[in-house]
Enzyme design. Structure first.
Site, PDB file in Angstrom:
ATOM      1  N   SER A   1       0.835  -1.196   0.000  1.00  0.00           N
ATOM      2  CA  SER A   1       0.000   0.000   0.000  1.00  0.00           C
ATOM      3  C   SER A   1       0.878   1.258   0.000  1.00  0.00           C
ATOM      4  O   SER A   1       1.730   1.401  -0.876  1.00  0.00           O
ATOM      5  CB  SER A   1      -0.950  -0.053   1.201  1.00  0.00           C
TER       6      SER A   1
ATOM      7  N   ASP B   1      -8.384  -3.645  -7.060  1.00  0.00           N
ATOM      8  CA  ASP B   1      -8.058  -3.069  -5.755  1.00  0.00           C
ATOM      9  C   ASP B   1      -8.779  -1.727  -5.582  1.00  0.00           C
ATOM     10  O   ASP B   1      -8.748  -0.868  -6.467  1.00  0.00           O
ATOM     11  CB  ASP B   1      -6.544  -2.864  -5.684  1.00  0.00           C
TER      12      ASP B   1
ATOM     13  N   HIS C   1      -6.938  -5.909  -1.035  1.00  0.00           N
ATOM     14  CA  HIS C   1      -5.779  -5.040  -0.856  1.00  0.00           C
ATOM     15  C   HIS C   1      -4.707  -5.793  -0.076  1.00  0.00           C
ATOM     16  O   HIS C   1      -4.967  -6.312   1.010  1.00  0.00           O
ATOM     17  CB  HIS C   1      -6.227  -3.796  -0.090  1.00  0.00           C
TER      18      HIS C   1
END
Length: 525
Positions: A233, A458, A487
């Site tokens: 991320s 995502d 994710h």
């Protein structure tokens, strides 16, 4: 990105259930504006000191929650790398040794879970809990976690009293009037002021390039000649910036669920793009809930599921459930389903109980625990760091008309998260400390192949971000999990992905071409 409710909104990029050796000189001119000669020199000085000092590894403090054989320590870094002899802060680190032999060992693997604002200190527990996905990597690598500057045990910053931060219910993020917008704008401005009042000394230095410099100093303190890194991320943007500033320091780098590194995206446009992707994944989840109506009894078509959502929000707006769960709290809870497939079943189960007449189950799942002062402080800190880094990394629009116009338009077709996300980021419009120009992410001379992993659908980090980084990092390889949308792909069981990540970490080898993997198994009720 992981999102947490604040200011009647929601927002943070984070994945998960939210080194003796020669020192290599940093890149001095990867981007003159962001890595000046003085900052490069300061990084070298700090890294040299760290190499000599090493890390005093000890049993972790009891209140950190990490038992033996995990060890903890600190690494000293400058607040301002242009002034390496000035004020210092300490970066908290922890580690667990590789599970294989000395011959098996390939060094340390450092990890960042995202945020900005996420703590990586839980990373070594993937070994102690015997997580099978990481077993092969753990045989070769020490697993090293750290709290980035401003986070957790690394000079934590704060913007508001934690108990006030978690108090509920908050304002409905979806405005009905100009008065509603004014109320949210007031809260956002007050939050920005609170950050300056409580943590102003560190705010100008709460940038991704500075965190990347910290990462290089930690590498040096560990005695590692080069960095092995897994970033998820926001951790992918940290990795992208590190790879740009220190290309010759990278040995292996895996980036998973990629933030779009384009200067034009960091960070205002990236959040608008996120709203579109969240709506897409929310719609995916509604289809799944409808297909499993025999179990959940919420609605047998996506349209009926949406009607139930609208009804639930309206009921909570009229009278907060249990007196504390309003629309903002509902958004914070339900957004976990678009985020992570692992949340599909428990979110639907809790909602199903509500539809069947059990309001308390939903209240129990969502309501803040005001007695959990430690947890509340951690939540507030994470949100403060998220705000500080995103507001400091880039210049944000200061015109409310632009914010209003962009989010009003987007909300019409993507209503699930748009306004909540806007309020989350609006403190950046009135941010008083210096806002930087984003780094021009690119592969410098000497950067080895980087492995990029991304789910096609995502919500938190749209697929286009992985494509963009792939273009910028020459020689990188992209693994796409087609049709999937959870994710944090590397933490999910999918042999097509997992085996390639292991091969890369253990041998440095990638496929000759980019790879498309079938999706991991869809959750079953």
């Amino acid at each position: 990105m992981r999102r947490t409710a604040v200011l009647g909104s929601a927002g943070t990029l984070i994945a998960g259930t939210l080194l003796a050796g020669a020192i290599i000189a940093p890149s001095a001119s990867a981007d003159g504006k962001r890595h000046s000669t003085s900052e490069a020199r300061g990084t070298q000085i700090a890294a040299d000191r760290a190499a000599k000092a090493g890390i005093d590894w000890t049993d972790c403090p009891a209140d950190w929650g990490f038992a033996k054989p995990i060890q903890c320590g600190f690494v000293s870094v400058p607040v301002d790398y242009a002034k390496p002899n000035g004020r210092k802060i300490k970066i908290a680190v922890d580690r667990i040794g590789n599970t294989g032999s000395k011959k098996d060992r390939q060094g340390a693997l450092l990890y960042n879970p995202g945020g900005p604002g996420g703590s990586g200190l839980r990373f070594p527990t993937r070994v102690t809990t015997k997580n099978p996905i990481y077993a092969k990597a753990a045989k070769a690598y020490d697993f090293v976690g750290f709290d980035p500057r401003g986070v957790g045990h690394s000079s934590p910053i704060s913007c508001i009293d934690p108990q006030e931060f978690v108090k509920a219910p908050k304002l409905d993020p979806v405005p009905d009037s100009e008065a509603d917008k004014r109320a949210q704008r007031k809260l956002a401005a007050e939050y920005a002021d609170g950050c300056q009042e409580r943590s102003g000394w560190l705010l100008p230095h709460m940038t991704t390039p500075n965190t990347a410099r910290d990462l290089d100093v930690v590498r040096s303190a560990l005695g590692e000649k080069k960095l092995n890194f897994l970033g998820v991320s926001y951790g992918t943007y940290l990795g992208a910036v590190y790879g740009t500033l220190f290309p010759t320091h990278v040995r292996r780098m895996v980036v998973d669920s990629v933030v779009n590194p384009s200067k034009e995206k960091i960070w205002y446009q990236a959040n608008l793009d996120q709203d579109v992707a969240f709506q897409m994944r929310w719609n995916d989840w509604k289809k799944w809930v409808a297909a499993n109506d025999a179990t959940f009894h919420i609605g047998n078509t996506p349209e009926k599921v949406e009607q139930q959502w609208v009804k639930l929000r309206a009921q909570a707006k009229k009278a907060p459930l249990g007196g504390i769960v309003g629309p903002a709290e509902l958004t914070g809870f339900f957004q976990s389903a678009p985020y992570y497939d692992s949340a599909w079943v428990p979110t639907a189960q809790t909602w199903s109980k509500y539809v069947a007449g059990d309001t308390q189950a939903l209240v129990d799942a969502i309501a803040p625990d005001m007695s959990d002062t430690k947890g509340n402080a951690a939540s507030e800190n994470g949100n403060a760091v998220y705000t500080a880094v995103e507001c400091s990394d880039a210049k944000w629009p200061t015109s409310w008309k632009k914010w209003d116009r962009d989010n009003t338009r987007l909300h019409e077709t993507h209503p699930f998260l748009t306004w909540a996300n806007a309020w989350m980021n609006l403190p950046c419009a009135t941010w008083s400390s210096k806002q930087q120009t984003p780094l021009n992410v690119k592969s410098g001379k000497g950067l080895p192949p980087v492995l990029i992993v991304q789910a096609e659908r995502d919500a938190a980090t749209p697929y286009e971000g992985a494509v963009e980084l792939h273009k910028r990092f020459k020689g990188s390889r992209l693994i796409t999990e087609k049709g999937a949308g959870s994710h944090g792909v590397t933490g999910i069981a999918n042999p097509c992905v997992n085996d390639r990540v292991d091969t890369y970490l253990l041998t440095g080898k990638t496929d000759r071409r980019d790879v498309t993997c079938a999706p991991h198994a869809t959750p079953k009720p």
